[in-house]
Motif scaffolding. Structure first.
Motif, mmCIF file in Angstrom:
data_model
loop_
_atom_site.group_PDB
_atom_site.id
_atom_site.type_symbol
_atom_site.label_atom_id
_atom_site.label_comp_id
_atom_site.label_asym_id
_atom_site.label_seq_id
_atom_site.Cartn_x
_atom_site.Cartn_y
_atom_site.Cartn_z
ATOM 1 N N LEU A 115 0.840 -1.199 0.000
ATOM 2 C CA LEU A 115 0.000 0.000 0.000
ATOM 3 C C LEU A 115 0.879 1.254 0.000
ATOM 4 O O LEU A 115 0.597 2.224 -0.713
ATOM 5 C CB LEU A 115 -0.935 0.014 1.207
ATOM 6 N N ASN A 116 1.947 1.221 0.789
ATOM 7 C CA ASN A 116 2.877 2.349 0.815
ATOM 8 C C ASN A 116 3.544 2.553 -0.541
ATOM 9 O O ASN A 116 3.723 3.694 -0.970
ATOM 10 C CB ASN A 116 3.935 2.160 1.903
ATOM 11 N N HIS A 117 3.921 1.452 -1.212
ATOM 12 C CA HIS A 117 4.513 1.568 -2.554
ATOM 13 C C HIS A 117 3.549 2.275 -3.501
ATOM 14 O O HIS A 117 3.949 3.170 -4.260
ATOM 15 C CB HIS A 117 4.850 0.196 -3.116
ATOM 16 N N LEU A 118 2.289 1.867 -3.461
ATOM 17 C CA LEU A 118 1.296 2.469 -4.339
ATOM 18 C C LEU A 118 1.080 3.943 -3.999
ATOM 19 O O LEU A 118 1.040 4.797 -4.889
ATOM 20 C CB LEU A 118 -0.039 1.715 -4.253
ATOM 21 N N LEU A 119 0.976 4.254 -2.733
ATOM 22 C CA LEU A 119 0.759 5.642 -2.324
ATOM 23 C C LEU A 119 1.936 6.535 -2.722
ATOM 24 O O LEU A 119 1.738 7.665 -3.190
ATOM 25 C CB LEU A 119 0.515 5.721 -0.813
ATOM 26 N N GLN A 120 3.146 6.036 -2.563
ATOM 27 C CA GLN A 120 4.320 6.813 -2.959
ATOM 28 C C GLN A 120 4.344 7.037 -4.464
ATOM 29 O O GLN A 120 4.663 8.132 -4.933
ATOM 30 C CB GLN A 120 5.600 6.110 -2.499
ATOM 31 N N ALA A 121 3.994 6.024 -5.224
ATOM 32 C CA ALA A 121 3.956 6.166 -6.677
ATOM 33 C C ALA A 121 2.865 7.143 -7.099
ATOM 34 O O ALA A 121 3.071 7.959 -8.007
ATOM 35 C CB ALA A 121 3.735 4.802 -7.334
ATOM 36 N N LEU A 122 1.711 7.088 -6.441
ATOM 37 C CA LEU A 122 0.627 8.015 -6.766
ATOM 38 C C LEU A 122 1.012 9.464 -6.453
ATOM 39 O O LEU A 122 0.675 10.380 -7.201
ATOM 40 C CB LEU A 122 -0.650 7.643 -6.005
ATOM 41 N N GLU A 123 1.715 9.659 -5.352
ATOM 42 C CA GLU A 123 2.134 11.010 -4.985
ATOM 43 C C GLU A 123 3.076 11.623 -6.025
ATOM 44 O O GLU A 123 3.065 12.826 -6.244
ATOM 45 C CB GLU A 123 2.856 11.003 -3.628
ATOM 46 N N LYS A 124 3.885 10.783 -6.656
ATOM 47 C CA LYS A 124 4.874 11.271 -7.626
ATOM 48 C C LYS A 124 4.345 11.324 -9.051
ATOM 49 O O LYS A 124 5.080 11.675 -9.962
ATOM 50 C CB LYS A 124 6.115 10.380 -7.569
ATOM 51 N N PHE A 125 3.078 10.983 -9.260
ATOM 52 C CA PHE A 125 2.535 10.934 -10.610
ATOM 53 C C PHE A 125 2.577 12.304 -11.283
ATOM 54 O O PHE A 125 2.208 13.315 -10.698
ATOM 55 C CB PHE A 125 1.095 10.430 -10.599
ATOM 56 N N ASP A 126 3.039 12.302 -12.520
ATOM 57 C CA ASP A 126 3.035 13.491 -13.375
ATOM 58 C C ASP A 126 2.591 13.022 -14.753
ATOM 59 O O ASP A 126 3.240 12.149 -15.350
ATOM 60 C CB ASP A 126 4.426 14.109 -13.427
ATOM 61 N N SER A 127 1.521 13.575 -15.269
ATOM 62 C CA SER A 127 0.944 13.093 -16.530
ATOM 63 C C SER A 127 1.863 13.304 -17.727
ATOM 64 O O SER A 127 1.624 12.756 -18.792
ATOM 65 C CB SER A 127 -0.412 13.753 -16.779
ATOM 66 N N GLU A 128 2.906 14.084 -17.563
ATOM 67 C CA GLU A 128 3.836 14.323 -18.666
ATOM 68 C C GLU A 128 5.096 13.478 -18.553
ATOM 69 O O GLU A 128 5.988 13.600 -19.397
ATOM 70 C CB GLU A 128 4.166 15.807 -18.740
ATOM 71 N N LYS A 129 5.202 12.674 -17.536
ATOM 72 C CA LYS A 129 6.371 11.812 -17.343
ATOM 73 C C LYS A 129 5.924 10.354 -17.330
ATOM 74 O O LYS A 129 5.353 9.884 -16.346
ATOM 75 C CB LYS A 129 7.086 12.160 -16.036
ATOM 76 N N PRO A 130 6.195 9.614 -18.413
ATOM 77 C CA PRO A 130 5.721 8.225 -18.515
ATOM 78 C C PRO A 130 6.245 7.300 -17.420
ATOM 79 O O PRO A 130 5.570 6.361 -17.038
ATOM 80 C CB PRO A 130 6.223 7.760 -19.877
ATOM 81 N N LYS A 131 7.427 7.552 -16.896
ATOM 82 C CA LYS A 131 7.987 6.670 -15.866
ATOM 83 C C LYS A 131 7.141 6.686 -14.596
ATOM 84 O O LYS A 131 7.056 5.677 -13.905
ATOM 85 C CB LYS A 131 9.423 7.075 -15.539
ATOM 86 N N THR A 132 6.526 7.811 -14.298
ATOM 87 C CA THR A 132 5.712 7.870 -13.082
ATOM 88 C C THR A 132 4.471 6.999 -13.217
ATOM 89 O O THR A 132 4.053 6.361 -12.252
ATOM 90 C CB THR A 132 5.316 9.318 -12.738
ATOM 91 N N ALA A 133 3.891 6.966 -14.406
ATOM 92 C CA ALA A 133 2.718 6.110 -14.632
ATOM 93 C C ALA A 133 3.124 4.638 -14.562
ATOM 94 O O ALA A 133 2.405 3.820 -13.979
ATOM 95 C CB ALA A 133 2.081 6.420 -15.977
ATOM 96 N N ASN A 134 4.269 4.292 -15.125
ATOM 97 C CA ASN A 134 4.733 2.900 -15.093
ATOM 98 C C ASN A 134 4.979 2.427 -13.667
ATOM 99 O O ASN A 134 4.728 1.272 -13.343
ATOM 100 C CB ASN A 134 5.992 2.739 -15.939
ATOM 101 N N TYR A 147 -2.947 9.828 -17.923
ATOM 102 C CA TYR A 147 -1.658 9.884 -18.612
ATOM 103 C C TYR A 147 -1.848 10.015 -20.129
ATOM 104 O O TYR A 147 -1.221 10.858 -20.763
ATOM 105 C CB TYR A 147 -0.819 8.648 -18.292
ATOM 106 N N GLU A 148 -2.712 9.203 -20.701
ATOM 107 C CA GLU A 148 -2.907 9.221 -22.154
ATOM 108 C C GLU A 148 -3.491 10.540 -22.636
ATOM 109 O O GLU A 148 -3.181 11.005 -23.724
ATOM 110 C CB GLU A 148 -3.808 8.066 -22.578
ATOM 111 N N ASN A 149 -4.329 11.163 -21.823
ATOM 112 C CA ASN A 149 -4.955 12.427 -22.211
ATOM 113 C C ASN A 149 -4.276 13.644 -21.584
ATOM 114 O O ASN A 149 -4.767 14.756 -21.716
ATOM 115 C CB ASN A 149 -6.437 12.408 -21.850
ATOM 116 N N HIS A 150 -3.170 13.408 -20.890
ATOM 117 C CA HIS A 150 -2.398 14.465 -20.213
ATOM 118 C C HIS A 150 -3.267 15.324 -19.302
ATOM 119 O O HIS A 150 -3.161 16.540 -19.261
ATOM 120 C CB HIS A 150 -1.668 15.352 -21.235
#
Length: 170
Positions: free
Chosen positions: A47-66, A110-113
């Motif tokens: 759950l912590n892994h997912l929350l940390q990844a969600l916090e860093k999400f940026d729709s213009e950076k594909p690595k954050t979505a991955n 991500y796909e629609n930015h």
């Protein structure tokens, strides 16, 4: 009489040792077995892994979505170990396969930015809380104890604060 005591003494010692080795643990003021406590700790980690990844999400950076996709897949794989088939399918729907699933929301953003607005963050928050409730379900049968474990997981992961920060990196 002394012979009986001498024969019973080793069995008594072995019984006490076995009882001491298999002690139950407490999580969220609920006594759970060692195996279930380990499962709660594993769930909390993913759950912590997912929350940390969600916090860093940026729709213009594909690595954050991955990173979010892989965190969702890990959570689905590891959290559903002791669940019933029905609960596993519900968890998969909440995380991956449903149109309102976390993965679908992130993929669409991500796909629609799209930037994350309150509506998207609220939808992700709702689905996240549903997934935690499903993960807690096999830990204990009593609803009040499940609620205590759920509340403790939300508190330990600092989920509400992190979910409120989703998309603030835009």
């Amino acid at each position: 009489m002394k012979k009986k005591i001498y024969w019973l003494l080793p069995f008594l010692i072995i019984g006490l040792l076995l009882t001491g080795c298999n002690r139950n643990k407490v999580y969220g003021t609920v006594v759970v077995s060692s195996a279930k406590y380990t499962q709660v700790q594993t769930d909390k980690k993913y759950l912590n892994h997912l929350l940390q990844a969600l916090e860093k999400f940026d729709s213009e950076k594909p690595k954050t979505a991955n990173k979010i996709y892989s965190a969702i897949d890990e959570l689905n794989k590891n959290a559903s170990k002791n669940m019933s088939k029905q609960d596993k399918s519900q968890l998969k729907a909440v995380l991956i396969s449903n149109k309102k699933s976390i993965k679908h929301i992130v993929k669409n953003a991500y796909e629609n930015h799209y930037g994350f607005d309150d509506d998207l963050s609220g939808t992700i928050s709702t689905e996240f809380h549903k997934s935690v409730k499903l993960m807690v379900k096999p830990i204990t049968k009593q609803a009040s104890n499940r609620q205590k474990i759920y509340d403790q997981l939300i508190k330990d992961t600092n989920a509400q604060k992190k979910l409120n920060n989703v998309g603030t990196n835009q």
